[in-house]
Each structure stands twice: as structure tokens, then as C-alpha cells.
Design an enzyme around this catalytic site. Structure first.
Site, PDB file in Angstrom:
ATOM      1  N   ASP A 188       0.866  -1.176   0.000  1.00 22.73           N
ATOM      2  CA  ASP A 188       0.000   0.000   0.000  1.00 22.73           C
ATOM      3  C   ASP A 188       0.906   1.230   0.000  1.00 22.73           C
ATOM      4  OD1 ASP A 188      -2.165  -1.676   0.238  1.00 22.73           O
ATOM      5  OD2 ASP A 188      -2.844  -0.900   2.172  1.00 22.73           O
ATOM      6  N   HIS A 194       4.844  -7.522  -0.084  1.00 29.99           N
ATOM      7  CA  HIS A 194       4.414  -8.811  -0.630  1.00 29.99           C
ATOM      8  C   HIS A 194       4.978  -9.008  -2.039  1.00 29.99           C
ATOM      9  CE1 HIS A 194       1.202  -9.743   2.452  1.00 29.99           C
ATOM     10  NE2 HIS A 194       1.540  -8.493   2.755  1.00 29.99           N
ATOM     11  N   SER A 216       8.591   4.015   4.748  1.00 24.69           N
ATOM     12  CA  SER A 216       9.749   4.081   3.874  1.00 24.69           C
ATOM     13  C   SER A 216       9.322   3.878   2.426  1.00 24.69           C
ATOM     14  CB  SER A 216      10.813   3.064   4.287  1.00 24.69           C
ATOM     15  OG  SER A 216      12.049   3.410   3.707  1.00 24.69           O
TER      16      SER A 216
END
Length: 297
Positions: free
Chosen positions: A94, A151, A257
Site C-alpha cells: 500500500d 508482498h 519508507s
């Protein structure tokens, strides 16, 4: 003019502060289990950033033993469904697209008017070749309110991991516009995989107050935020090799980050219409594989 001056002061301050010391103190603070303090930190953070806890597998703020457990919380799989096309390249996190495009003559766009090299990002020796010249790149920024697990964009076999010690500048838009070679000078973890799109790289870039980067196969890689030379791990191709399915968790950050994804030329394309500043979510389609790889994971 005032904003420009404020931006310059913000960048200058980052050169002066003890980046590693502050990040290590934040790492310790994020793991304090004393209930009054950890509850205060978690609740204030959730309120300030308007965290939607209905997405989390554990929606009860009081259930988290410390701030880091809350910050790296798992989300319910159904809220981030994976694009069903097996050839689709999934968004790994995200976040928001900082930059996206083509790698031209070893150069990646960092910000308007500011580029840096893939060679330096991957911590390669001068003249050492890589498979990404002419390929595609995407830089995705994770804000403090985002889900902070990374992921897999495709099924992949792990080939190599490199930990590169470095600075811990902020990775927000102001710093990206003002600090040369930002992503190639910050501490980072480079993960290279063989996939259906050929070799790909996912680079997890550390930043100020990012007190931990870890992977599912190696555990916590940093801290400590030490200096010295990069450390490299090469993984054997045998029945014990590490394979991760598309959508599977690869690793995670403590605090916000950036993740940079590199793809080889002629094997993948980004979808039309993706733009700088666009919000993206884990599992959505960013592009497509153009051809299968004979050695793909």
C-alpha cells in the site's frame, strides 16, 4: 519562498542530526511494553493518522503488546484481493507512486530533474552488469498510515539478498527532490528473484526512524545500523531453495519508507495511466508479464 526556505532547512537538518542514533532510539521506543506508555503512543498515532482498524486482523488497539506490533499489523486478506490474472504484476505494498517508468541508460528518475543509477542502487562494482538496463522501474512511498508489510508481485525464487549500510535520510517528496542519489545512499535491502518476467529486484529502502527491516526467510536484518561494506547472500537453486507465491509476504518495515521494483527489458510493461502521486494498494495490477521465463519461479 517561505516553503522553499523551510524545505532547505528541513534537508540541511537531516545532514546534521545523528540519523543512526535517533533511529535506534526509535526502535527501542517502538518495542516498549509498559502498558500506559505503549497505549498512549498507539492511540495517539492511530488518531493522528486516522488509521482504519477495520482493515486489520486484530482491530483492538489494546491487544497489541507494543507499538511495533501495531505498526506492522496484519490486515485481513479479503480487503486486499489479488488481481486474478496470473500474468498480472501485483503492487507489492500500500502506498503512493513516487516515480514510474523506463530505465534509460542505467538511470532511474528520483524526482523532477534528478536521476540516479541502477548500478549504485544495487551496490554493484563499477562495470558490473545487471539485467535491468532498458527495463521498468516503480518507486512506491509508504506513509506512516499505510500497511507496512511487503508482498511478492509475482511467484518468485529467491536468488540473492544484499544489505547495504548507508545513511537514513527521510524518503518523502521534499527530501527526494533535494538530496542527490537519495535511494542509492540510504541503507537498503536488495532482494533479487527469478520470476515469470525474468529477474526482478525489490529494494527495501530504510529511512530516518525506520528501526527495522526484516524478511520472512532471514528475520530481522537491520538494526543495528552499522557502517562497513555490503553483505551479500546467494541462495542455491535446489529442492531447498526459497520460493514465494505471488501475494505472499516478503518482509516488513518499522515506520514508513520506500520500495523500488525493477523489471527486465522486453518482459513486462506497466499498465497505461499509472501516474506519479497515484495511491496504489497491495494486490492491484500494476502491469503484465509479456512472456514466460524458461527459468522462472
Amino acid at each position: 519562498m517561505l516553503r522553499s526556505l523551510a524545505d532547505r532547512l528541513f534537508i540541511t537538518l537531516q545532514y546534521l542530526i545523528p540519523q543512526r542514533w535517533l533511529s535506534e532510539r526509535m526502535y527501542q521506543l517502538a518495542r516498549i511494553e509498559w502498558r500506559p506508555l505503549k497505549t498512549l503512543i498507539i492511540r495517539q498515532f492511530a488518531r493522528h493518522y486516522q488509521i482504519d482498524m477495520q482493515l486489520a486482523q486484530q482491530p483492538d488497539l489494546d491487544a497489541y503488546p507494543h507499538f511495533n506490533a501495531f505498526f506492522t499489523r496484519a490486515i485481513r486478506p479479503e480487503v486486499r484481493p489479488l488481481d486474478p490474472d496470473p500474468a498480472a504484476i501485483l503492487c507489492p505494498v500500500d502506498g503512493a507512486i513516487s516515480q514510474i517508468g523506463t530505465i534509460t541508460e542505467d538511470q532511474i528518475i528520483q524526482a523532477k530533474g534528478r536521476d540516479y543509477s541502477v548500478t549504485s542502487l544495487l551496490a554493484l562494482a563499477p562495470g558490473e552488469l545487471h539485467p535491468f538496463a532498458g527495463g521498468r522501474f516503480a518507486t512506491i512511498y509508504l506513509s506512516p498510515r499505510d500497511y507496512h508489510r511487503i508482498h511478492m508481485p509475482l511467484d518468485g525464487r529467491l536468488d540473492q539478498m544484499i544489505h547495504v549500510p548507508g545513511q537514513l535520510f527521510s524518503v518523502n517528496a521534499v527530501t527526494a527532490a533535494g538530496v542527490p542519489n537519495l535511494f542509492a545512499r540510504n541503507e537498503r535491502l536488495i532482494c533479487r528473484f527469478e520470476t515469470a518476467a525474468g529477474p526482478i529486484a525489490l529494494i527495501l529502502v530504510g529511512a530516518i526512524f525506520v528501526g527495522g527491516i526484516e524478511t520472512v526467510w532471514a528475520g530481522e536484518v537491520t538494526p543495528p545500523h552499522a557502517g562497513g561494506e555490503p553483505q551479500r547472500w546467494d541462495y542455491e537453486v535446489d529442492e531447498q531453495c526459497i520460493r514465494l507465491e505471488r501475494g505472499a509476504e516478503l518482509g516488513r518495515f518499522n515506520l514508513g519508507s520506500t520500495v523500488i521494483m525493477l523489471l527486465p527489458p522486453g518482459r513486462a510493461e506497466w499498465d497505461a495511466g499509472l501516474s506519479v502521486g497515484e495511491r496504489v494498494q497491495l494486490g492491484q495490477r500494476l502491469g503484465i508479464c509479456l512472456a514466460p521465463s524458461e527459468s522462472g519461479g
